[in-house]
Write an enzyme that holds these catalytic residues in place. Structure first.
Site, short mmCIF file in Angstrom:
data_model
loop_
_atom_site.label_atom_id
_atom_site.label_comp_id
_atom_site.label_asym_id
_atom_site.label_seq_id
_atom_site.Cartn_x
_atom_site.Cartn_y
_atom_site.Cartn_z
N ARG A 111 -1.10 8.72 9.90
CA ARG A 111 -0.99 7.26 10.08
C ARG A 111 -0.64 6.58 8.77
O ARG A 111 -1.21 6.89 7.73
CB ARG A 111 -2.32 6.72 10.60
CG ARG A 111 -2.37 5.23 10.75
CD ARG A 111 -3.76 4.79 11.16
NE ARG A 111 -4.73 5.19 10.17
CZ ARG A 111 -5.16 4.40 9.18
NH1 ARG A 111 -4.71 3.18 9.05
NH2 ARG A 111 -6.06 4.84 8.33
N HIS A 116 -11.56 9.98 8.16
CA HIS A 116 -11.31 8.54 8.16
C HIS A 116 -10.67 8.03 9.45
O HIS A 116 -11.03 6.97 9.93
CB HIS A 116 -10.39 8.24 6.97
CG HIS A 116 -10.07 6.80 6.76
ND1 HIS A 116 -11.05 5.84 6.56
CD2 HIS A 116 -8.88 6.14 6.68
CE1 HIS A 116 -10.48 4.66 6.38
NE2 HIS A 116 -9.16 4.81 6.47
N GLU A 149 0.85 -1.20 0.00
CA GLU A 149 0.00 0.00 0.00
C GLU A 149 0.88 1.24 0.00
O GLU A 149 2.08 1.15 0.28
CB GLU A 149 -0.93 -0.01 1.23
CG GLU A 149 -2.07 -0.99 1.08
CD GLU A 149 -2.99 -1.06 2.30
OE1 GLU A 149 -2.71 -0.40 3.31
OE2 GLU A 149 -3.98 -1.81 2.23
C1 SIN Z 1 -7.97 1.68 2.67
O1 SIN Z 1 -8.18 0.49 2.45
O2 SIN Z 1 -7.84 2.51 1.77
C2 SIN Z 1 -7.88 2.15 4.08
C3 SIN Z 1 -6.78 1.48 4.79
C4 SIN Z 1 -6.41 2.19 6.03
O3 SIN Z 1 -6.98 3.24 6.33
O4 SIN Z 1 -5.49 1.74 6.71
#
Ligand code: SIN
Length: 499
Positions: free
Chosen positions: A380, A345, A120
């Site tokens: 984060r 979020h 990611e």
């Molecule tokens: C996402 O899947 O885009 C969110 C993951 C996260 O906020 O750690």
């Protein structure tokens, strides 16, 4: 309710956990054989944001990876405002967390019986463990929920809203007062653990369920605990934009993994705009992508996430949660671009905790998103949040087995009435924070927000739970005003040169 009903005193427990998400249930499970009572608003394990997590759990399991590399990425994302010791503890615990979840029956995605590791944004390695593609939180909570229901040392009590921490004459936390829909209850305990999540749902548009409205942090603030880092709120770039632009509340998340799989962001003319914004284009840091989308939406152009070419017919298998949400909204992502908006979020700040999850109040602990444990700094790193709740929840449970605080004295009378904000004030607060204390802030807007919150406070009974929430919102706005430079998720339009 404006009258104070008689309370029903529950028998004392050794540990009282407020919140039944990943952090709360991990604490409860690890605290065996302590007698643990868990209070939750909704059904346990369906209480907060954990169930909705689509991203996975970061763990340095790859051959080229190490907890030190994971820690370096975490510190870079947090702009080095993190506590390095806390980050080191977190990243070192990750592999053990994955093992533990598997022993509880969680199933993670595998190929040839080997755990699949995804990559990611801002992670230097492939280290994200997922379940069912985009349903990691749901799978983790399924396993934790089943284990908690089966555990003899845990009592799960649903449909309770904690409205105040119970304190003795020395301000030691000795339990909590909760509203059960009909009456006020006192639940005494030797240790109280706040695992009530963050405050993203205080904002008009959020990826979080309504329970993540900061009311847990508001209890801690009201009781005199130190809160910190409240200016750091992460906005996810891609929530599914509602057809009705004025709609408040939780929006479906369109996981960042879609962009990782090649989905692109386009404007209403079909132009890919992130190429001109950042070298990493759609995979730029979350706050950069979110601001680029917000700027276009403010200028009147809708923005879309286009997965037709990159994912296409494989969408239902690879991203079943997102697919279901889109289809429910009448959008087939195999054939149509998905309209997106940023949404609040994740909250990096919260109740200040030390390396044993202790708050500044005797008897009170905090864990997960409710806590500011020092791991996230100013922003984060993706997939570190479930990890934090699970790893530090387990640590805290074990700490409470080894070292349960002594009980306190008789609690003082309940200092609060269950009197939430009126629905119109709550909706106006969400819109105010979104407009003036959101993705982009400046002193003028924050001052407006602070003044409006003061006006609402003047109209609210000072001893009501609604006033506590307003005081918490005021504290968050004050933290945003106090930090005059832009750093991490805190973006001041009047100080961009300092970013
Ligand atoms: C996402 O899947 O885009 C969110 C993951 C996260 O906020 O750690």
């Amino acid at each position: 309710m404006s009258t104070q009903p008689a309370f029903i005193a529950g028998p004392p427990s050794e540990v009282l956990v407020i919140g039944a998400g990943a952090a709360g249930l991990s604490t409860a499970l690890a605290a065996a054989p302590r007698a643990v009572r868990v209070l939750s608003l909704a059904e346990p394990a369906r209480d907060g944001a954990s169930t909705w997590a689509q991203g996975g759990i970061a763990a340095a399991l790859g051959a080229q990876d190490s907890p030190a590399l994971h820690a370096a990425d975490t510190l870079a994302a947090g702009q080095h405002l993190n506590q390095p010791d806390a980050v080191a503890r977190l990243t070192a615990a990750a592999a053990g967390v994955i093992d533990w979840l598997q022993t509880l029956g969680a199933h993670f995605d595998r190929r040839d019986d080997v755990l699949l590791l995804g990559r990611e944004a801002a992670h230097g390695q492939a280290r994200i463990v997922h379940a069912h593609g985009d349903a990691t939180g749901a799978e983790v909570m399924r396993a934790l929920g089943a284990a908690s229901r089966a555990a003899r040392h845990i009592e799960l009590l649903a449909a309770r809203r904690a409205i105040a921490l119970a304190q003795d004459a020395s301000a030691r936390v000795v339990g909590a007062w909760a509203w059960n829909g009909h009456a006020l209850e006192l639940w005494p305990a030797r240790a109280v653990v706040l695992a009530s999540g963050g405050y993203a749902a205080l904002y008009r548009s959020t990826t979080n369920p309504a329970a993540s409205d900061g009311s847990g942090m508001a209890l801690a603030l009201a009781a005199g605990a130190r809160l910190t880092d409240l200016e750091f709120v992460q906005f996810h770039p891609t929530a599914l934009a509602p057809a009705d632009a004025a709609r408040n509340g939780q929006l479906p998340l369109l996981t960042e993994a879609l962009r990782g799989a090649g989905a692109t962001l386009i404007d209403r003319h079909g132009q890919r705009f992130m190429l001109a914004e950042h070298a990493l284009a759609e995979l730029a840091p979350r706050d950069v992508v979110a601001r680029a989308i917000a700027a276009r939406r403010l200028a009147g152009s809708a923005v879309f996430l286009d997965a037709r070419a990159a994912i296409g017919a494989e969408f239902p298998q690879r991203f079943p949660t997102v697919f279901a949400a889109c289809m429910q909204a009448g959008i087939d992502p195999r054939a149509q671009p998905m309209p997106v908006t940023p949404a609040a979020h994740y909250c990096m700040g919260g109740v200040f905790t030390d390396d044993r999850a202790r708050s500044t109040l005797d008897g009170l602990y905090a864990v997960g998103e409710a806590a500011a444990s020092g791991v996230h700094g100013a922003n984060r790193l993706a997939s570190n949040s479930l990890l934090e709740g699970l790893a530090f929840g387990r640590d805290l449970g074990l700490t409470l087995v080894a070292d349960l605080p002594r009980g306190g004295e008789t609690p003082q009378p309940c200092p609060r009435r269950h009197q939430p904000l009126a629905a119109d004030v709550r909706a106006e607060l969400a819109a105010l924070l979104w407009a003036q204390a959101g993705l982009v802030r400046c002193e003028q807007g924050l001052a407006l927000a602070a003044a409006q919150i003061e006006r609402w406070l003047d109209q609210q009974a000072a001893d009501s739970s609604g006033a506590d929430l307003l005081r918490f919102a005021a504290a968050a706005v004050a933290a945003m005003r106090a930090r005059r430079d832009s750093i991490g998720a805190h973006w001041r339009s009047d100080a961009q040169q300092a970013a």
